[in-house]
Write a protein that holds these residues in place. Structure first.
Motif, PDB file in Angstrom:
ATOM      1  N   GLY A   9      72.321 -14.468 -46.100  1.00 60.76           N
ATOM      2  CA  GLY A   9      71.700 -15.671 -45.543  1.00 60.76           C
ATOM      3  C   GLY A   9      70.187 -15.504 -45.512  1.00 60.76           C
ATOM      4  O   GLY A   9      69.500 -16.098 -44.691  1.00 60.76           O
ATOM      5  N   SER A  11      67.898 -16.461 -47.619  1.00 62.45           N
ATOM      6  CA  SER A  11      67.029 -17.450 -48.265  1.00 62.45           C
ATOM      7  C   SER A  11      66.801 -18.656 -47.365  1.00 62.45           C
ATOM      8  O   SER A  11      66.139 -19.610 -47.763  1.00 62.45           O
ATOM      9  N   GLY A  12      67.336 -18.625 -46.140  1.00 59.69           N
ATOM     10  CA  GLY A  12      67.157 -19.728 -45.191  1.00 59.69           C
ATOM     11  C   GLY A  12      66.183 -19.332 -44.101  1.00 59.69           C
ATOM     12  O   GLY A  12      65.064 -18.897 -44.385  1.00 59.69           O
ATOM     13  N   MET A  13      66.651 -19.404 -42.869  1.00 61.90           N
ATOM     14  CA  MET A  13      65.736 -19.116 -41.753  1.00 61.90           C
ATOM     15  C   MET A  13      65.286 -17.653 -41.746  1.00 61.90           C
ATOM     16  O   MET A  13      64.304 -17.323 -41.095  1.00 61.90           O
ATOM     17  N   ARG A  33      73.998 -19.201 -51.442  1.00 62.01           N
ATOM     18  CA  ARG A  33      74.745 -19.861 -52.521  1.00 62.01           C
ATOM     19  C   ARG A  33      73.830 -20.472 -53.575  1.00 62.01           C
ATOM     20  O   ARG A  33      74.119 -20.465 -54.760  1.00 62.01           O
ATOM     21  N   ASP A  34      72.717 -21.017 -53.128  1.00 66.29           N
ATOM     22  CA  ASP A  34      71.879 -21.849 -53.980  1.00 66.29           C
ATOM     23  C   ASP A  34      70.847 -20.996 -54.741  1.00 66.29           C
ATOM     24  O   ASP A  34      69.929 -20.432 -54.138  1.00 66.29           O
ATOM     25  N   LYS A  37      67.152 -21.841 -54.167  1.00 65.55           N
ATOM     26  CA  LYS A  37      66.582 -21.346 -52.898  1.00 65.55           C
ATOM     27  C   LYS A  37      66.262 -19.860 -53.012  1.00 65.55           C
ATOM     28  O   LYS A  37      65.243 -19.381 -52.517  1.00 65.55           O
ATOM     29  N   ASP A  57      79.217 -17.396 -52.444  1.00 58.93           N
ATOM     30  CA  ASP A  57      79.646 -18.041 -51.196  1.00 58.93           C
ATOM     31  C   ASP A  57      80.428 -17.019 -50.373  1.00 58.93           C
ATOM     32  O   ASP A  57      81.444 -16.498 -50.841  1.00 58.93           O
ATOM     33  N   TYR A  58      79.976 -16.743 -49.179  1.00 55.94           N
ATOM     34  CA  TYR A  58      80.663 -15.705 -48.397  1.00 55.94           C
ATOM     35  C   TYR A  58      82.039 -16.134 -47.868  1.00 55.94           C
ATOM     36  O   TYR A  58      82.755 -15.340 -47.290  1.00 55.94           O
ATOM     37  N   TRP A  84      73.328 -12.914 -41.331  1.00 55.40           N
ATOM     38  CA  TRP A  84      73.445 -14.211 -40.648  1.00 55.40           C
ATOM     39  C   TRP A  84      74.564 -14.951 -41.362  1.00 55.40           C
ATOM     40  O   TRP A  84      74.394 -15.446 -42.470  1.00 55.40           O
ATOM     41  N   HIS A  86      77.795 -17.650 -40.907  1.00 55.89           N
ATOM     42  CA  HIS A  86      78.384 -18.671 -40.036  1.00 55.89           C
ATOM     43  C   HIS A  86      79.803 -18.263 -39.634  1.00 55.89           C
ATOM     44  O   HIS A  86      80.504 -17.576 -40.394  1.00 55.89           O
ATOM     45  N   GLY A 138      68.440 -17.140 -29.013  1.00 58.45           N
ATOM     46  CA  GLY A 138      68.555 -17.991 -27.823  1.00 58.45           C
ATOM     47  C   GLY A 138      67.802 -19.296 -28.003  1.00 58.45           C
ATOM     48  O   GLY A 138      67.884 -19.934 -29.054  1.00 58.45           O
ATOM     49  N   LEU A 149      65.067 -22.269 -31.406  1.00 58.56           N
ATOM     50  CA  LEU A 149      63.971 -21.475 -31.964  1.00 58.56           C
ATOM     51  C   LEU A 149      63.535 -22.019 -33.318  1.00 58.56           C
ATOM     52  O   LEU A 149      64.348 -22.589 -34.055  1.00 58.56           O
ATOM     53  N   ASN A 151      62.023 -21.210 -37.214  1.00 58.93           N
ATOM     54  CA  ASN A 151      62.233 -20.120 -38.188  1.00 58.93           C
ATOM     55  C   ASN A 151      61.215 -19.007 -37.976  1.00 58.93           C
ATOM     56  O   ASN A 151      61.539 -17.826 -38.127  1.00 58.93           O
TER      57      ASN A 151
HETATM   58  N1  NAP Z   1      69.318 -20.284 -31.451  1.00 66.65           N
HETATM   59  C1  NAP Z   1      68.564 -20.944 -32.328  1.00 66.65           C
HETATM   60  O1  NAP Z   1      67.488 -21.408 -32.001  1.00 66.65           O
HETATM   61  C2  NAP Z   1      69.051 -21.092 -33.739  1.00 66.65           C
HETATM   62  C3  NAP Z   1      70.190 -20.437 -34.181  1.00 66.65           C
HETATM   63  C4  NAP Z   1      70.607 -20.643 -35.497  1.00 66.65           C
HETATM   64  C5  NAP Z   1      69.908 -21.505 -36.313  1.00 66.65           C
HETATM   65  N2  NAP Z   1      68.799 -22.099 -35.840  1.00 66.65           N
HETATM   66  C6  NAP Z   1      68.020 -23.049 -36.678  1.00 66.65           C
HETATM   67  O2  NAP Z   1      68.938 -23.868 -37.340  1.00 66.65           O
HETATM   68  C7  NAP Z   1      68.528 -24.001 -38.702  1.00 66.65           C
HETATM   69  C8  NAP Z   1      69.768 -24.129 -39.549  1.00 66.65           C
HETATM   70  O3  NAP Z   1      70.511 -22.919 -39.549  1.00 66.65           O
HETATM   71  P1  NAP Z   1      71.365 -22.584 -40.818  1.00 66.65           P
HETATM   72  O4  NAP Z   1      72.141 -21.341 -40.639  1.00 66.65           O
HETATM   73  O5  NAP Z   1      72.105 -23.786 -41.279  1.00 66.65           O
HETATM   74  O6  NAP Z   1      70.213 -22.436 -41.859  1.00 66.65           O
HETATM   75  P2  NAP Z   1      69.535 -21.364 -42.672  1.00 66.65           P
HETATM   76  O7  NAP Z   1      69.363 -20.020 -42.161  1.00 66.65           O
HETATM   77  O8  NAP Z   1      68.315 -22.062 -43.071  1.00 66.65           O
HETATM   78  O9  NAP Z   1      70.570 -21.230 -43.889  1.00 66.65           O
HETATM   79  C9  NAP Z   1      71.583 -20.312 -43.865  1.00 66.65           C
HETATM   80  C10 NAP Z   1      71.357 -19.170 -44.885  1.00 66.65           C
HETATM   81  O10 NAP Z   1      72.641 -18.659 -45.219  1.00 66.65           O
HETATM   82  C11 NAP Z   1      72.954 -19.047 -46.564  1.00 66.65           C
HETATM   83  N3  NAP Z   1      74.322 -19.517 -46.543  1.00 66.65           N
HETATM   84  C12 NAP Z   1      74.812 -20.567 -45.833  1.00 66.65           C
HETATM   85  N4  NAP Z   1      76.125 -20.701 -46.080  1.00 66.65           N
HETATM   86  C13 NAP Z   1      76.452 -19.723 -46.958  1.00 66.65           C
HETATM   87  C14 NAP Z   1      77.665 -19.357 -47.597  1.00 66.65           C
HETATM   88  N5  NAP Z   1      78.797 -20.046 -47.410  1.00 66.65           N
HETATM   89  N6  NAP Z   1      77.659 -18.305 -48.427  1.00 66.65           N
HETATM   90  C15 NAP Z   1      76.515 -17.595 -48.649  1.00 66.65           C
HETATM   91  N7  NAP Z   1      75.338 -17.900 -48.077  1.00 66.65           N
HETATM   92  C16 NAP Z   1      75.308 -18.965 -47.242  1.00 66.65           C
HETATM   93  C17 NAP Z   1      71.947 -20.126 -46.919  1.00 66.65           C
HETATM   94  O11 NAP Z   1      71.724 -20.228 -48.312  1.00 66.65           O
HETATM   95  P3  NAP Z   1      72.525 -21.360 -49.153  1.00 66.65           P
HETATM   96  O12 NAP Z   1      72.400 -22.638 -48.394  1.00 66.65           O
HETATM   97  O13 NAP Z   1      71.839 -21.353 -50.472  1.00 66.65           O
HETATM   98  O14 NAP Z   1      73.921 -20.877 -49.226  1.00 66.65           O
HETATM   99  C18 NAP Z   1      70.734 -19.607 -46.183  1.00 66.65           C
HETATM  100  O15 NAP Z   1      70.158 -18.528 -46.859  1.00 66.65           O
HETATM  101  C19 NAP Z   1      67.692 -22.777 -39.009  1.00 66.65           C
HETATM  102  O16 NAP Z   1      66.688 -23.098 -39.892  1.00 66.65           O
HETATM  103  C20 NAP Z   1      67.164 -22.321 -37.661  1.00 66.65           C
HETATM  104  O17 NAP Z   1      65.821 -22.723 -37.490  1.00 66.65           O
HETATM  105  C21 NAP Z   1      68.347 -21.935 -34.572  1.00 66.65           C
END
Ligand code: NAP
Length: 182
Positions: A9, A11-13, A33-34, A37, A57-58, A84, A86, A138, A149, A151
Motif C-alpha cells: 500500500g 503508493s497511496g497515503m 494494484r495500479d 500510481k 491485488d492483495y 497498510w 485493508h 488516530g 489525519l 497523508n
Molecule cells: N486515521 C486516519 O486518519 C486515517 C486512516 C486511514 C486512512 N486515512 C486517510 O484515508 C485516505 C484513504 O485511505 P486508503 O487506504 O483508501 O488510501 P491510500 O493509502 O491512499 O491507498 C491505499 C494503498 O494501498 C493500495 N491498495 C489498496 N487496495 C489494494 C489491494 N487490494 N491490493 C494491493 N494494494 C492495494 C493502494 O494502491 P492501489 O489503489 O493502486 O491498489 C494504495 O497504495 C488516505 O489517503 C488517508 O489520508 C486516514
C-alpha cells in the motif's frame, strides 16, 4: 538499519514513507494494484533503480504470496515491511509473514492500522524472526471539531515509529474516543 524494504500500500497515503525509505538507503519494493500510481511514485523520486514496483491485488492471496516470495528470492531477503492492508484481505498479512519468516534474517513488520484497531486489535500471529511493531492511525482534535489525519501527518508518524523502532505507537490521538470524526 537493513537495506531491503517492502511497503504494502506504498503508493497511496504511504507514498512519502516509500520515498523516505529509498532516500534513507533502502531498496524499496512497493505493492499496489495500479501501475500508473506505482510509476508516479518512482517519478517523484527520480531514482527508479531504487524501487521494485509490484502491481498485485492483495485479495488474490496465491498470486500475492507468489509476488512476495519471488521478491524475497530476487533481493536475497527483506529487512523491513510497512503494511497498510485493508481488513477485507485478512489472508494477506499472514502470507507475508510466512514467506518472510522462511528467511534466516530478523525482519521488522510495521503494521499500520486504522483507528478501529484501538478497540478491536487485529490478531497477528507470532512468527519466527519477525519483530512486530504496531502503528495506530488516530485523529486530531481541532477546537470543538475533530478530523482524520492527513497523508503528511501519517507519513511523519510512520517515519517516527520506524526511526524509533517503536513496538507500539499512535499517530495523532485515539482519546477521547467519543470525539473521533464520524
Ligand atoms: N486515521 C486516519 O486518519 C486515517 C486512516 C486511514 C486512512 N486515512 C486517510 O484515508 C485516505 C484513504 O485511505 P486508503 O487506504 O483508501 O488510501 P491510500 O493509502 O491512499 O491507498 C491505499 C494503498 O494501498 C493500495 N491498495 C489498496 N487496495 C489494494 C489491494 N487490494 N491490493 C494491493 N494494494 C492495494 C493502494 O494502491 P492501489 O489503489 O493502486 O491498489 C494504495 O497504495 C488516505 O489517503 C488517508 O489520508 C486516514
Amino acid at each position: 538499519m537493513g537495506r531491503e524494504a517492502l511497503v504494502i500500500g506504498g503508493s497511496g497515503m504511504l507514498a512519502g514513507v516509500s520515498l523516505w525509505l529509498q532516500e534513507a538507503g533502502y531498496h524499496v519494493a512497493v505493492i499496489g494494484r495500479d501501475r500508473k500510481k506505482l510509476q508516479a511514485l518512482v517519478e517523484r523520486s527520480g531514482r527508479p533503480e531504487g524501487f521494485s514496483l509490484l502491481p498485485v491485488d492483495y485479495h488474490q492471496t496465491d498470486r500475492f504470496r507468489e509476488v512476495v516470495a519471488s521478491l524475497v528470492r530476487e533481493r536475497g531477503g527483506i529487512d523491513l515491511v510497512v503494511a497498510w492492508i485493508h481488513s477485507t484481505a485478512p489472508h494477506a498479512l499472514p502470507a507475508v509473514q510466512q514467506e518472510l519468516s522462511a528467511q534466516r534474517r530478523t525482519w521488522r513488520l510495521f503494521h499500520v492500522c486504522g483507528s478501529r484497531a484501538y478497540k478491536e486489535p487485529p490478531r497477528v500471529a507470532d512468527v519466527p524472526n519477525c519483530l512486530y511493531r504496531r502503528i495506530l492511525l488516530g485523529f486530531r482534535l481541532q477546537g470543538d471539531d475533530s478530523r482524520w489525519l492527513t497523508n503528511e501527518e501519517i507519513t511523519v508518524g510512520v517515519r517516527a515509529a520506524i526511526q524509533g523502532d517503536l513496538p507500539f505507537s499512535v499517530v495523532g490521538q485515539v482519546e477521547p474516543w467519543d470525539r473521533r470524526p464520524v
